[in-house]
Motif scaffolding. Structure first.
Motif, PDB file in Angstrom:
ATOM      1  N   SER A   1      -3.701   9.987  -2.312  1.00 17.73           N
ATOM      2  CA  SER A   1      -3.958  10.921  -1.216  1.00 17.73           C
ATOM      3  C   SER A   1      -4.703  10.233  -0.085  1.00 17.73           C
ATOM      4  CB  SER A   1      -4.795  12.110  -1.709  1.00 17.73           C
ATOM      5  OG  SER A   1      -4.094  12.902  -2.632  1.00 17.73           O
ATOM      6  N   ASP A   2      -4.362  10.578   1.125  1.00 15.87           N
ATOM      7  CA  ASP A   2      -5.128  10.222   2.318  1.00 15.87           C
ATOM      8  C   ASP A   2      -5.548  11.560   2.921  1.00 15.87           C
ATOM      9  OD1 ASP A   2      -6.247   9.190   4.599  1.00 15.87           O
ATOM     10  OD2 ASP A   2      -4.377   8.418   5.445  1.00 15.87           O
ATOM     11  N   ILE A   3      -6.678  12.087   2.464  1.00 16.24           N
ATOM     12  CA  ILE A   3      -7.003  13.493   2.698  1.00 16.24           C
ATOM     13  C   ILE A   3      -7.116  13.849   4.183  1.00 16.24           C
ATOM     14  CG2 ILE A   3      -8.547  15.404   2.132  1.00 16.24           C
ATOM     15  CD1 ILE A   3      -9.399  13.896  -0.355  1.00 16.24           C
ATOM     16  N   PRO A   4      -7.942  13.169   4.984  1.00 13.04           N
ATOM     17  CA  PRO A   4      -8.075  13.589   6.385  1.00 13.04           C
ATOM     18  C   PRO A   4      -6.773  13.494   7.180  1.00 13.04           C
ATOM     19  CG  PRO A   4      -9.883  12.149   5.745  1.00 13.04           C
ATOM     20  CD  PRO A   4      -8.860  12.070   4.660  1.00 13.04           C
ATOM     21  N   ASN A   5      -5.877  12.591   6.789  1.00 10.95           N
ATOM     22  CA  ASN A   5      -4.580  12.470   7.458  1.00 10.95           C
ATOM     23  C   ASN A   5      -3.537  13.412   6.879  1.00 10.95           C
ATOM     24  OD1 ASN A   5      -5.146  10.541   9.481  1.00 10.95           O
ATOM     25  ND2 ASN A   5      -5.043   8.880   7.981  1.00 10.95           N
ATOM     26  N   ASP A   6      -3.949  14.246   5.921  1.00 12.95           N
ATOM     27  CA  ASP A   6      -3.097  15.310   5.383  1.00 12.95           C
ATOM     28  C   ASP A   6      -1.770  14.767   4.859  1.00 12.95           C
ATOM     29  OD1 ASP A   6      -2.354  17.883   4.704  1.00 12.95           O
ATOM     30  OD2 ASP A   6      -1.737  18.452   6.723  1.00 12.95           O
ATOM     31  N   ARG A   7      -1.871  13.750   4.007  1.00  9.04           N
ATOM     32  CA  ARG A   7      -0.649  13.146   3.484  1.00  9.04           C
ATOM     33  C   ARG A   7      -0.883  12.527   2.115  1.00  9.04           C
ATOM     34  NH1 ARG A   7      -0.088   7.617   7.238  1.00  9.04           N
ATOM     35  NH2 ARG A   7      -2.162   6.769   6.742  1.00  9.04           N
ATOM     36  N   ILE A   8       0.186  12.407   1.371  1.00  8.33           N
ATOM     37  CA  ILE A   8       0.214  11.653   0.120  1.00  8.33           C
ATOM     38  C   ILE A   8       1.100  10.448   0.365  1.00  8.33           C
ATOM     39  CG2 ILE A   8       0.794  11.670  -2.325  1.00  8.33           C
ATOM     40  CD1 ILE A   8       0.594  14.756  -2.188  1.00  8.33           C
ATOM     41  N   LEU A   9       0.616   9.272   0.009  1.00  6.65           N
ATOM     42  CA  LEU A   9       1.350   8.036   0.235  1.00  6.65           C
ATOM     43  C   LEU A   9       1.887   7.492  -1.084  1.00  6.65           C
ATOM     44  CD1 LEU A   9      -1.112   6.353   2.767  1.00  6.65           C
ATOM     45  CD2 LEU A   9       0.994   7.600   3.282  1.00  6.65           C
ATOM     46  N   ARG A  10       2.954   6.720  -0.979  1.00 13.44           N
ATOM     47  CA  ARG A  10       3.583   6.093  -2.141  1.00 13.44           C
ATOM     48  C   ARG A  10       3.464   4.580  -2.005  1.00 13.44           C
ATOM     49  NH1 ARG A  10       8.466   7.509  -1.263  1.00 13.44           N
ATOM     50  NH2 ARG A  10       8.814   9.222  -2.740  1.00 13.44           N
ATOM     51  N   TRP A  11       2.932   3.940  -3.061  1.00 15.05           N
ATOM     52  CA  TRP A  11       2.853   2.485  -3.087  1.00 15.05           C
ATOM     53  C   TRP A  11       3.800   1.954  -4.154  1.00 15.05           C
ATOM     54  CZ3 TRP A  11       1.673  -0.821  -7.102  1.00 15.05           C
ATOM     55  CH2 TRP A  11       1.533  -2.172  -6.758  1.00 15.05           C
ATOM     56  N   VAL A  12       4.598   0.939  -3.765  1.00 12.86           N
ATOM     57  CA  VAL A  12       5.496   0.240  -4.670  1.00 12.86           C
ATOM     58  C   VAL A  12       5.219  -1.252  -4.524  1.00 12.86           C
ATOM     59  CG1 VAL A  12       7.897  -0.205  -5.315  1.00 12.86           C
ATOM     60  CG2 VAL A  12       7.251   2.039  -4.402  1.00 12.86           C
ATOM     61  N   GLU A  13       5.150  -1.949  -5.639  1.00 14.09           N
ATOM     62  CA  GLU A  13       4.891  -3.392  -5.598  1.00 14.09           C
ATOM     63  C   GLU A  13       5.900  -4.094  -4.696  1.00 14.09           C
ATOM     64  OE1 GLU A  13       2.500  -6.172  -6.238  1.00 14.09           O
ATOM     65  OE2 GLU A  13       2.462  -5.199  -8.201  1.00 14.09           O
ATOM     66  N   GLY A  14       5.386  -4.880  -3.741  1.00 14.80           N
ATOM     67  CA  GLY A  14       6.237  -5.683  -2.885  1.00 14.80           C
ATOM     68  C   GLY A  14       6.828  -4.955  -1.696  1.00 14.80           C
ATOM     69  N   ALA A  15       6.442  -3.693  -1.494  1.00 16.72           N
ATOM     70  CA  ALA A  15       6.988  -2.921  -0.380  1.00 16.72           C
ATOM     71  C   ALA A  15       5.850  -2.332   0.453  1.00 16.72           C
ATOM     72  CB  ALA A  15       7.896  -1.804  -0.893  1.00 16.72           C
ATOM     73  N   GLU A  16       6.173  -1.905   1.655  1.00 15.80           N
ATOM     74  CA  GLU A  16       5.191  -1.254   2.508  1.00 15.80           C
ATOM     75  C   GLU A  16       4.864   0.137   1.962  1.00 15.80           C
ATOM     76  OE1 GLU A  16       3.619  -2.415   5.262  1.00 15.80           O
ATOM     77  OE2 GLU A  16       4.572  -4.383   4.967  1.00 15.80           O
ATOM     78  N   MET A  17       3.629   0.557   2.158  1.00 18.04           N
ATOM     79  CA  MET A  17       3.242   1.911   1.776  1.00 18.04           C
ATOM     80  C   MET A  17       4.086   2.896   2.578  1.00 18.04           C
ATOM     81  SD  MET A  17       0.626   3.321  -0.150  1.00 18.04           S
ATOM     82  CE  MET A  17      -1.091   2.867   0.117  1.00 18.04           C
ATOM     83  N   SER A  18       4.591   3.940   1.925  1.00 15.75           N
ATOM     84  CA  SER A  18       5.416   4.936   2.595  1.00 15.75           C
ATOM     85  C   SER A  18       4.836   6.324   2.370  1.00 15.75           C
ATOM     86  CB  SER A  18       6.859   4.877   2.081  1.00 15.75           C
ATOM     87  OG  SER A  18       6.906   5.153   0.692  1.00 15.75           O
ATOM     88  N   VAL A  19       5.314   7.293   3.134  1.00 13.87           N
ATOM     89  CA  VAL A  19       4.838   8.665   3.011  1.00 13.87           C
ATOM     90  C   VAL A  19       5.633   9.385   1.928  1.00 13.87           C
ATOM     91  CG1 VAL A  19       4.601  10.892   4.174  1.00 13.87           C
ATOM     92  CG2 VAL A  19       4.051   8.778   5.398  1.00 13.87           C
TER      93      VAL A  19
END
Length: 302
Positions: free
Chosen positions: A47-65
């Motif tokens: 979670s990125d609470i103040p930015n009102d979003r949940i992010l997805r992290w995958v090894e070797g890739a850019e963080m995505s929404v």
């Protein structure tokens, strides 16, 4: 690992790896929280609470929404069916994301009054959902929507998805926050982070006996966490506790002995075990997601 690991008890030397260092995996968040590892998909949500979003992290890739808006989501877990269970500050509720992507509201009120702002959540093996409900999400518009509390306090709740019953299981904490079961589910560990808004407030980890699978009794303080406050926490497969703090992650034995610290350059909010072998501790710390491989493993489910 100079500056990263502090060994307080000699046992901690066996928990860390001399050739594995702390890595910053991603940054750019305002307040990172609620990491949960999704083993079957091979990714981690945070979670990125103040930015009102949940992010997805995958090894070797850019963080995505993963989801935006997220209703200022904070803590997450998965149930035994692999469904995402989330605490939402903005809607003051606990939800479950079904396999088809639809969202089911599990709890949003208690005895006709809105919850404060559910913070962190765990699911027991019987399917019951246990969560904390401090007021952080209604104290300002930064992590939710500023509003008065409708309850008489901040509680730890147990929700039974079979009956729809919502019960208070602990009412003796000022600001209940992170929580985790012991591996045999006979103990529930809960952090009280009240010192965030009261210099004299509690900043400790508390252990409750779980009786009959649904009641909490005989609370005992495991340890005071300083600097900062205890927030999110994780328990490994031998019941050692890994707790967030102002200077990193602190590791405690079940009896409360502080074993050591993993130093992190930002204030830590939460942590969880992940990776295929569950031997990697993922750490949500202010603006960034960090990780470190350990000679420990987290629970293997789901």
């Amino acid at each position: 690992m100079p500056g990263e690991v502090e060994i307080v008890d000699r046992r901690f030397a066996d928990f860390v790896l001399g050739n594995a260092s702390l890595e910053r995996l991603a940054t750019g968040m305002r307040w990172a929280e609620g990491p949960v590892y999704v083993a079957d998909a091979g990714h981690l949500l945070v979670s990125d609470i103040p930015n009102d979003r949940i992010l997805r992290w995958v090894e070797g890739a850019e963080m995505s929404v993963f989801r935006q808006p997220s209703n200022f989501a904070n803590g997450h877990t998965r149930d035994r069916s692999g469904r995402l269970v989330s605490c939402e500050h903005g809607t003051r509720r606990v939800t479950r994301t079904e396999m088809d992507g639809s969202v089911t509201v599990l709890a949003d009120s208690y005895r006709g009054r809105r919850l404060n702002s559910p913070n962190d959540v765990v699911v027991k093996s019987d399917g019951s959902v246990w969560f904390t409900d401090p007021t952080y999400g209604i104290l300002s518009d930064y992590e939710g929507h500023k509003a008065p509390s409708e309850l008489d306090g901040c509680y730890v709740f147990r929700f039974d998805p079979q009956t729809g019953e919502l019960d208070v299981v602990a009412d003796d904490m000022v600001k209940p926050n992170g929580l985790a079961f012991s591996t045999d589910e006979t103990v529930l560990y809960v952090a009280d982070s009240a010192r965030t808004h009261d210099p004299g407030g509690p900043h400790h980890l508390c252990a409750y006996e779980v009786r009959d699978g649904r009641e909490l009794h005989a609370p005992r303080v495991v340890g005071d966490v300083s600097p900062g406050v205890p927030d999110g926490l994780a328990v490994d497969d031998e019941d050692f506790l890994w707790c967030s703090a102002g200077d990193g992650v602190h590791c405690y034995a079940p009896d409360g002995t502080l074993l050591g610290r993993i130093r992190v350059p930002e204030t830590v909010a939460n942590c969880t075990f992940g990776d295929p072998k569950r031997n990697r501790l993922f750490i949500a710390a202010t603006t960034s997601l960090y990780a470190i491989y350990l000679n420990r493993r987290g629970p293997q489910f789901p």
